[in-house]
Scaffold this motif. Structure first.
Motif, short mmCIF file in Angstrom:
data_model
loop_
_atom_site.label_atom_id
_atom_site.label_comp_id
_atom_site.label_asym_id
_atom_site.label_seq_id
_atom_site.Cartn_x
_atom_site.Cartn_y
_atom_site.Cartn_z
N VAL A 159 -30.57 -30.98 -41.57
CA VAL A 159 -31.34 -30.01 -42.53
C VAL A 159 -30.94 -29.00 -41.75
O VAL A 159 -30.68 -28.47 -40.41
CB VAL A 159 -32.66 -30.39 -42.03
CG1 VAL A 159 -32.93 -29.93 -40.53
CG2 VAL A 159 -33.52 -29.83 -43.22
N ALA A 160 -30.70 -27.97 -42.92
CA ALA A 160 -30.01 -26.68 -42.87
C ALA A 160 -30.55 -25.12 -44.09
O ALA A 160 -31.33 -26.29 -45.09
CB ALA A 160 -28.85 -26.40 -42.67
N GLN A 169 -32.29 -43.70 -46.24
CA GLN A 169 -31.71 -42.37 -46.84
C GLN A 169 -33.34 -42.20 -47.26
O GLN A 169 -33.64 -40.81 -46.93
CB GLN A 169 -30.98 -42.93 -48.34
CG GLN A 169 -29.55 -43.00 -47.93
CD GLN A 169 -29.36 -42.72 -48.77
OE1 GLN A 169 -28.74 -41.74 -49.79
NE2 GLN A 169 -27.73 -43.28 -48.84
N ARG A 170 -34.26 -42.57 -48.10
CA ARG A 170 -35.77 -41.89 -48.28
C ARG A 170 -36.27 -41.37 -46.66
O ARG A 170 -37.04 -40.66 -46.76
CB ARG A 170 -36.09 -43.23 -48.80
CG ARG A 170 -36.07 -42.94 -50.28
CD ARG A 170 -36.49 -44.24 -50.92
NE ARG A 170 -38.17 -44.68 -50.96
CZ ARG A 170 -38.78 -44.05 -51.41
NH1 ARG A 170 -38.18 -43.27 -52.33
NH2 ARG A 170 -40.09 -43.91 -50.53
N PHE A 171 -35.82 -42.27 -45.50
CA PHE A 171 -36.22 -42.67 -44.21
C PHE A 171 -36.46 -40.33 -43.80
O PHE A 171 -36.91 -39.97 -43.30
CB PHE A 171 -36.24 -43.72 -43.80
CG PHE A 171 -37.64 -42.98 -41.52
CD1 PHE A 171 -39.02 -44.07 -42.38
CD2 PHE A 171 -37.34 -42.22 -41.03
CE1 PHE A 171 -39.71 -43.62 -40.64
CE2 PHE A 171 -37.70 -42.36 -39.66
CZ PHE A 171 -39.18 -42.78 -39.70
N THR A 172 -34.96 -40.89 -43.57
CA THR A 172 -34.10 -39.67 -43.13
C THR A 172 -34.61 -38.28 -44.03
O THR A 172 -34.47 -37.60 -43.53
CB THR A 172 -32.43 -39.56 -43.63
OG1 THR A 172 -32.35 -40.50 -42.39
CG2 THR A 172 -31.48 -38.48 -43.05
N ILE A 173 -34.75 -38.37 -45.08
CA ILE A 173 -35.87 -37.58 -46.09
C ILE A 173 -36.73 -36.41 -45.46
O ILE A 173 -36.58 -35.64 -44.78
CB ILE A 173 -35.24 -37.51 -47.36
CG1 ILE A 173 -34.28 -37.51 -48.01
CG2 ILE A 173 -36.57 -36.34 -47.86
CD1 ILE A 173 -34.54 -37.75 -49.64
N CYS A 174 -37.93 -37.49 -45.50
CA CYS A 174 -39.11 -37.21 -45.33
C CYS A 174 -38.58 -36.24 -43.47
O CYS A 174 -40.05 -36.23 -43.19
CB CYS A 174 -40.16 -38.48 -45.27
SG CYS A 174 -39.93 -38.78 -47.13
N VAL A 230 -31.49 -27.49 -47.44
CA VAL A 230 -30.44 -28.52 -47.63
C VAL A 230 -30.76 -29.73 -46.49
O VAL A 230 -30.61 -29.32 -45.39
CB VAL A 230 -28.70 -27.92 -47.80
CG1 VAL A 230 -28.20 -28.63 -47.97
CG2 VAL A 230 -28.81 -26.68 -49.42
N ILE A 231 -30.88 -30.67 -47.12
CA ILE A 231 -31.07 -32.24 -46.52
C ILE A 231 -29.44 -33.23 -46.84
O ILE A 231 -29.75 -33.29 -48.01
CB ILE A 231 -32.10 -32.98 -46.90
CG1 ILE A 231 -33.15 -32.07 -46.82
CG2 ILE A 231 -32.70 -34.22 -45.89
CD1 ILE A 231 -34.18 -32.58 -46.18
N THR A 232 -29.11 -33.20 -45.69
CA THR A 232 -27.45 -34.35 -45.92
C THR A 232 -27.97 -35.54 -45.00
O THR A 232 -28.87 -35.69 -43.74
CB THR A 232 -26.18 -33.46 -45.07
OG1 THR A 232 -25.99 -31.89 -45.45
CG2 THR A 232 -25.53 -34.59 -45.24
#
Length: 284
Positions: free
Chosen positions: A50-51, A70-75, A58-60
């Motif tokens: 995240v940056a 990917q959903r877990f990473t975003i949250c 912006v979440i990569t």
């Protein structure tokens, strides 16, 4: 900050948002956090970063990982922003608990709250018995992984239930239902997998599959009465040496014990010891 603080902050972040389609789209969370997501092929074991770029978060996410990951990473990355916790991934995979910093574990708790909102998940669990079918149903409904779903189910179900995450032959994480916590049930962390458990047998056989089995309750729970059984659903992943177990039993199959507000068992007061004619102290 502890897990209860994280839960309160997560629910405050979610308050007022339309979560009716959150199982399909995380847009309500991204809009509120002024964030966007981009996919990129990252290194092995690296789920995301995240940056803040030009005032926007912006979440990569790793494009090679599953939709659930990917959903877990975003949250999880939103958790770093909302909770004000600096990232300390250090290339330790998010599905593991070995050597992970506490800030990362707290962001996992935040992610679970967002992905499986309390009211929706509780309603989906209602009248459902613990089983592989139930777990797979909830995984599909909320687009979540087996570890995240099993842990959430154990915490929210009314049935005596526990979810255990083990790595490298040691117990790393345990989530217990309210009914078990009220009885003072404890599973000791950083200890070897109980030798007579199904989890230990699967790990020894290097069998990467789901299996059911019966196990004594005192095999898992510390300072527990003998003669009572649990059902154990376990799966071992030999490649990562990770073992997962969901444990449960019927309400009538748990011992009736009283615990104090510190979770310590209250033993029955049997009165003074019987007089024997011998002094009970050693001083002259």
């Amino acid at each position: 900050m502890d897990e209860q603080d994280v839960v309160r902050k997560a629910r405050a972040f979610m308050q007022g948002l339309d979560l009716s389609n959150i199982r399909e789209s995380l847009d309500p969370y991204l809009i509120k956090a002024n964030a966007r997501v981009r996919e990129e092929e990252l290194g092995p074991g690296e789920s995301g970063t995240v940056a803040e770029i030009k005032g926007k978060l912006v979440i990569t996410v790793n494009s090679t990982e599953s939709l659930e990951r990917q959903r877990f990473t975003i949250c999880h990355e939103l958790g770093h922003k909302v909770l004000g916790l600096d990232s300390s991934h250090q290339h330790v995979p998010q599905w593991g608990h070995v050597k992970r910093d506490m800030t990362e574990i707290l962001c996992d708790v935040f992610a679970a709250e967002l992905l499986m909102p309390h009211d929706q998940f509780s309603a989906a669990c209602r009248n459902r018995e613990p089983s592989l079918a139930t777990t797979l149903f909830l995984m599909d409904a909320f687009k979540t992984s087996f570890p995240a779903t099993g842990s959430r189910f154990a915490r929210l179900t009314n049935i005596p239930c526990a979810f255990i995450n083990m790595q490298g032959g040691l117990v790393r994480y345990a989530a217990l239902s309210t009914s078990l916590r009220r009885l003072g049930a404890r599973i000791t962390l950083k200890t070897p997998i109980p030798a007579r458990s199904l989890a230990a047998r699967l790990r020894q056989a290097k069998a990467s599959e789901f299996q059911y089995g019966d196990v004594a309750q005192d095999e898992w729970f510390e300072n527990w009465p003998t003669g009572l059984d649990l059902i154990e659903l376990s799966r071992h992943h030999d490649g990562s040496d990770t073992t997962l177990s969901l444990l449960w039993c019927e309400e009538e199959d748990v011992p009736r014990m009283e615990v104090d507000r510190f979770g310590q068992r209250v033993h029955e007061d049997t009165g003074l010891d019987e007089l024997t004619g011998f002094l009970s102290w050693k001083k002259k």
